[in-house]
Design an enzyme around this catalytic site. Structure first.
Site, PDB file in Angstrom:
ATOM      1  N   HIS A  18       0.902  -1.352  -0.046  1.00  0.00           N
ATOM      2  CA  HIS A  18      -0.015  -0.054  -0.182  1.00  0.00           C
ATOM      3  C   HIS A  18       0.793   1.463   0.027  1.00  0.00           C
ATOM      4  CE1 HIS A  18      -3.298  -2.560   2.011  1.00  0.00           C
ATOM      5  NE2 HIS A  18      -3.674  -2.198   0.921  1.00  0.00           N
ATOM      6  N   LYS A  42     -16.073  -7.262   3.754  1.00  0.00           N
ATOM      7  CA  LYS A  42     -15.371  -8.383   4.698  1.00  0.00           C
ATOM      8  C   LYS A  42     -15.465  -7.887   6.267  1.00  0.00           C
ATOM      9  CE  LYS A  42     -12.296  -7.300   0.888  1.00  0.00           C
ATOM     10  NZ  LYS A  42     -10.981  -6.939   0.560  1.00  0.00           N
ATOM     11  N   ARG A  94      -2.170  -5.413  -8.763  1.00  0.00           N
ATOM     12  CA  ARG A  94      -0.861  -6.406  -8.650  1.00  0.00           C
ATOM     13  C   ARG A  94      -0.631  -7.408  -9.726  1.00  0.00           C
ATOM     14  NH1 ARG A  94      -3.147  -7.967  -2.893  1.00  0.00           N
ATOM     15  NH2 ARG A  94      -4.590  -7.991  -4.180  1.00  0.00           N
ATOM     16  N   SER A 132      -3.051  -7.802   2.188  1.00  0.00           N
ATOM     17  CA  SER A 132      -3.476  -7.783   3.620  1.00  0.00           C
ATOM     18  C   SER A 132      -3.850  -9.303   4.022  1.00  0.00           C
ATOM     19  CB  SER A 132      -4.480  -6.844   3.834  1.00  0.00           C
ATOM     20  OG  SER A 132      -4.069  -5.618   3.488  1.00  0.00           O
TER      21      SER A 132
HETATM   22  O1  PNS Z   1      -9.049  -2.863  -0.030  1.00  0.00           O
HETATM   23  P1  PNS Z   1     -10.461  -3.270  -0.573  1.00  0.00           P
HETATM   24  O2  PNS Z   1     -11.019  -3.974   0.674  1.00  0.00           O
HETATM   25  O3  PNS Z   1     -10.161  -3.833  -2.106  1.00  0.00           O
HETATM   26  O4  PNS Z   1     -11.460  -1.937  -0.789  1.00  0.00           O
HETATM   27  C1  PNS Z   1     -12.686  -2.078  -1.252  1.00  0.00           C
HETATM   28  C2  PNS Z   1     -13.306  -0.586  -1.065  1.00  0.00           C
HETATM   29  C3  PNS Z   1     -13.209  -0.430   0.258  1.00  0.00           C
HETATM   30  C4  PNS Z   1     -12.661   0.304  -2.036  1.00  0.00           C
HETATM   31  C5  PNS Z   1     -14.845  -0.974  -1.745  1.00  0.00           C
HETATM   32  O5  PNS Z   1     -15.342  -2.104  -1.186  1.00  0.00           O
HETATM   33  C6  PNS Z   1     -15.625   0.305  -1.640  1.00  0.00           C
HETATM   34  O6  PNS Z   1     -15.358   1.466  -2.151  1.00  0.00           O
HETATM   35  N1  PNS Z   1     -16.664   0.153  -0.469  1.00  0.00           N
HETATM   36  C7  PNS Z   1     -17.677   1.093  -0.236  1.00  0.00           C
HETATM   37  C8  PNS Z   1     -18.910   0.881  -0.728  1.00  0.00           C
HETATM   38  C9  PNS Z   1     -18.782   1.200  -2.315  1.00  0.00           C
HETATM   39  O7  PNS Z   1     -18.844   2.116  -2.640  1.00  0.00           O
HETATM   40  N2  PNS Z   1     -19.242   0.126  -2.969  1.00  0.00           N
HETATM   41  C10 PNS Z   1     -19.715   0.147  -4.484  1.00  0.00           C
HETATM   42  C11 PNS Z   1     -18.320   0.260  -5.450  1.00  0.00           C
HETATM   43  S1  PNS Z   1     -18.026  -1.627  -5.214  1.00  0.00           S
END
Ligand code: PNS
Length: 170
Positions: A18, A42, A94, A132
């Protein structure tokens, strides 16, 4: 004009991958807002406060720290981005395996708000295999993740997970 991008994620916990991505994003944008999802899909290992704290501690000595802000968001990412003077999201890629999920997410975000664009940045080769999730799995099973996460994160992970596999089925 000052360019800003939002770098969203669960950061459960932050890894050196990150940080690598953040440094790359800072080559393209003046300021990056790291946006921690308060309610990621999650079930996180660390609370929102713990994830924020680890991020802040990890960046406290970073030479580019003045160009980085750590924040929290709830609900839709696009609504959070809309509340900031930017229309840019940055996400890391990645490997090919990341692509499908990232592609879906970027297109969903575009559907929700067509003004917001997602920029993808390739993670440095050194960090291409870490996530992670895998870091947590290794620590849970007693493995060493030094050099893959900031020291404060390694300490927290060990406190939280050391002995996990001795005491339960995993
Ligand atoms: O690090 P991650 O878990 O891959 O991040 C995912 C994240 C948090 C960026 C994504 O789940 C998110 O944007 N969540 C907020 C809810 C949202 O806007 N959902 C619609 C887009 S999928």
């Amino acid at each position: 004009m000052h360019s800003i991008a939002v770098y969203p994620g669960s950061f459960d916990p932050i890894t050196n991958g990150h940080i690598d991505l953040l440094e790359r994003a800072l080559k393209l944008f003046d300021n990056i807002i790291i946006a921690v999802a308060a309610n990621p899909g999650k079930q996180p290992l660390f609370s929102t406060e713990e994830r924020l704290e680890m991020l802040k501690d990890s960046l406290a000595q970073h030479p580019l720290k003045d160009r980085v802000k750590v924040d929290l968001f709830q609900g839709l990412l696009v609504d959070y981005v809309q509340s900031i003077p930017t229309r840019a999201i940055v996400r890391g890629l990645r490997a090919i395996s990341d692509f499908e999920y990232e592609f879906q997410m970027a297109l969903m975000n575009r559907k929700l708000n067509a003004d917001i664009e997602t920029a993808f940045i390739m993670t440095g080769m050194r960090w291409i295999y870490i996530s992670s999730r895998m870091i947590k799995e290794v620590v849970r099973s007693g493995g060493d993740v030094s050099g893959l996460v900031p020291d404060n994160v390694q300490k927290r992970l060990t406190e939280r997970l050391a002995g996990f596999c001795k005491n339960s089925l995993c």
